[in-house]
Design a protein around this motif. Structure first.
Motif, short mmCIF file in Angstrom:
data_model
loop_
_atom_site.label_atom_id
_atom_site.label_comp_id
_atom_site.label_asym_id
_atom_site.label_seq_id
_atom_site.Cartn_x
_atom_site.Cartn_y
_atom_site.Cartn_z
N VAL A 69 1.10 -1.58 0.27
CA VAL A 69 -0.70 -0.29 0.31
C VAL A 69 1.30 1.24 -0.03
N SER A 70 2.31 1.40 0.93
CA SER A 70 2.61 1.82 1.10
C SER A 70 3.76 2.61 -0.49
N MET A 71 3.72 1.62 -0.94
CA MET A 71 4.36 1.84 -2.47
C MET A 71 3.66 2.15 -3.50
N LYS A 72 2.77 1.83 -3.35
CA LYS A 72 1.32 2.33 -4.13
C LYS A 72 0.80 3.95 -3.90
N ILE A 73 0.90 4.09 -2.90
CA ILE A 73 0.72 5.71 -2.66
C ILE A 73 1.95 6.27 -3.18
N GLY A 74 3.09 5.72 -2.58
CA GLY A 74 3.65 7.22 -3.18
C GLY A 74 4.19 7.16 -4.98
N HIS A 75 3.85 6.35 -5.69
CA HIS A 75 3.90 5.57 -7.11
C HIS A 75 4.12 7.17 -8.14
N GLY A 76 3.30 7.65 -7.52
CA GLY A 76 2.78 8.75 -9.00
C GLY A 76 4.22 10.23 -8.09
N LEU A 77 4.65 10.52 -7.24
CA LEU A 77 5.70 11.11 -6.50
C LEU A 77 6.68 10.82 -7.13
N PHE A 78 6.86 8.94 -6.86
CA PHE A 78 8.36 9.00 -7.53
C PHE A 78 8.94 9.40 -9.29
N GLU A 79 7.42 9.45 -9.80
CA GLU A 79 7.40 9.16 -11.24
C GLU A 79 7.74 10.39 -11.78
N GLN A 80 7.15 11.54 -10.63
CA GLN A 80 7.78 12.95 -10.67
C GLN A 80 8.90 12.72 -11.05
N ILE A 81 9.56 12.49 -9.71
CA ILE A 81 10.66 12.58 -9.72
C ILE A 81 11.52 12.41 -10.69
N ASP A 82 11.49 11.28 -10.95
CA ASP A 82 12.34 10.47 -12.04
C ASP A 82 12.14 11.15 -13.52
N HIS A 83 11.45 11.73 -13.47
CA HIS A 83 10.96 12.00 -14.84
C HIS A 83 11.92 14.26 -14.93
N SER A 84 11.92 14.60 -13.59
CA SER A 84 12.08 15.76 -13.74
C SER A 84 13.17 16.40 -14.06
N GLN A 85 14.51 15.45 -14.02
CA GLN A 85 15.38 16.05 -15.05
C GLN A 85 16.14 17.34 -14.01
N ALA A 86 15.86 16.76 -12.83
CA ALA A 86 16.55 18.07 -12.17
C ALA A 86 17.96 17.16 -10.63
N ASP A 87 18.49 18.17 -10.89
CA ASP A 87 20.06 17.50 -9.75
C ASP A 87 19.30 17.31 -8.79
N LEU A 88 18.50 17.76 -7.48
CA LEU A 88 18.45 16.97 -6.55
C LEU A 88 16.77 17.21 -6.49
N ALA A 89 16.24 16.08 -5.14
CA ALA A 89 14.80 16.50 -4.02
C ALA A 89 15.40 17.07 -3.33
N VAL A 90 14.59 18.03 -2.99
CA VAL A 90 14.61 18.31 -1.79
C VAL A 90 13.49 18.14 -0.43
N SER A 91 13.33 17.97 0.72
CA SER A 91 12.35 18.17 1.06
C SER A 91 12.60 17.71 2.97
N ASP A 92 11.78 18.82 3.60
CA ASP A 92 11.98 18.93 5.09
C ASP A 92 11.99 17.71 5.67
N CYS A 93 11.09 17.22 5.68
CA CYS A 93 11.25 15.86 6.57
C CYS A 93 11.87 15.06 6.69
N GLU A 94 12.35 13.78 7.33
CA GLU A 94 14.06 12.88 7.35
C GLU A 94 13.21 11.69 6.48
N THR A 95 11.88 10.96 6.65
CA THR A 95 11.12 10.20 6.50
C THR A 95 10.81 10.49 5.25
N CYS A 96 10.37 11.55 4.41
CA CYS A 96 9.93 11.65 2.97
C CYS A 96 11.38 11.28 2.77
N ARG A 97 12.51 11.84 2.83
CA ARG A 97 13.73 11.78 2.21
C ARG A 97 14.42 10.43 2.40
#
Length: 302
Positions: free
Chosen positions: A251-279
């Motif tokens: 269930v956890s992986m299904k919830i995060g799937h859309g976010l993971f896809e956005q990040i992988d398709h972003s062509q960014a240098d880094l991801a950033v978040s304030d929350c340790e568990t999100c990181r």
């Protein structure tokens, strides 16, 4: 993972050994079948020694500053990643503000609450509130947290979930980005050089709930040369210890799937978040490193 102070105290003296053991596939399999931690998950790495021990070697440097704030570092900084706390102190000092630790501090209580240990969480909350009151009665003008989860818990969860009165301190507790944004807007910002990087920003759930995510976003936009893309974020799926549990992993992986896809398709240098568990969740399930916003501010300091 719920009793972070206990196991952090036990693990940090032997961090290299503990970290190596928990990486082993046989150990992961054993945890999968005994304590129900899914074997696809990697446990957070521990630092050798605590942040509070590191701070004691540098506390004298902080007394030279006229302005003083107190820092609620939380379990993650104390036991897992000292660099977040060290970076916070560097940035505050660059703004001519000294940083003091609370005389004593316990886990904010979120891992305990999430796993049903409400009595222990309430004891922690009562101790933390008394320490916050003591700090604010001294030289400290505010208490700052670098964790969105800790900040939200100190402000909102104590009275509403644990029935612990925090009225004397709640309006003096701030997430680092809210405090820093107000300081920078008033002209107290350090000199920074251009970074020339593109980052994607993920809003943690606690920060979305409090409304303070706008301060982190605006702070990042004030770093010269940093291109900031704010993701269309929903929960990363980890939700503290929820996504570690064997019965919740899919269930956890299904919830995060859309976010993971956005990040992988972003062509960014880094991801950033304030929350340790999100990181942790983002780094484990995407191709990007995920850092705390303070890492970028320190990198930009002249």
């Amino acid at each position: 993972m719920s009793h972070t102070d206990l196991f952090g105290s036990l693990a940090t003296p032997f961090a290299p050994i503990v970290n190596k053991l928990t990486e082993q596939s046989l150990v992961k399999k054993a945890m999968h079948h005994t304590i129900q931690v899914h074997d696809h998950k990697s446990l957070p790495k521990y630092s050798h020694g605590t942040f509070r021990r590191w701070y004691k070697k540098h506390v004298a440097d902080q007394s030279q500053y006229r302005r003083q704030i107190s820092y609620f570092h939380g379990c993650y900084v104390n036991y897992n990643d000292h660099s977040v706390g060290q970076n916070f102190i560097r940035v505050m000092n660059a703004m001519n503000i000294g940083v003091q630790l609370l005389e004593r501090e316990k886990c904010c209580g979120v891992p305990l609450i999430a796993n049903g240990f409400h009595a222990k969480a309430k004891k922690n909350a009562e101790l933390n509130v008394s320490q916050l009151e003591k700090a604010l009665e001294s030289r400290s003008e505010s208490v700052i947290s670098t964790s969105s989860t800790c900040a939200f818990t100190l402000q909102e969860e104590y009275p509403h979930v644990l029935d612990v009165d925090n009225q004397k301190v709640a309006d003096k507790v701030h997430l680092f980005s809210r405090f820093m944004f107000n300081e920078w807007r008033e002209g107290n910002l350090p000199k920074m050089k251009p970074l020339n990087k593109r980052i994607v920003y993920h809003t943690p759930c606690h920060l979305e709930r409090s409304g303070d995510h706008i301060f982190t976003i605006e702070l990042l936009k004030m770093i010269p040369g940093l291109e900031v893309q704010v993701l269309d974020s929903e929960c990363c799926g980890l939700a503290g210890t929820y996504g570690y549990k064997r019965e919740n992993y899919d269930v956890s992986m299904k919830i995060g799937h859309g976010l993971f896809e956005q990040i992988d398709h972003s062509q960014a240098d880094l991801a950033v978040s304030d929350c340790e568990t999100c990181r942790w969740q983002i780094e484990e399930n995407t191709g990007l490193s995920c850092v705390h916003p303070l890492s970028l501010i320190v990198e930009a300091l002249e």
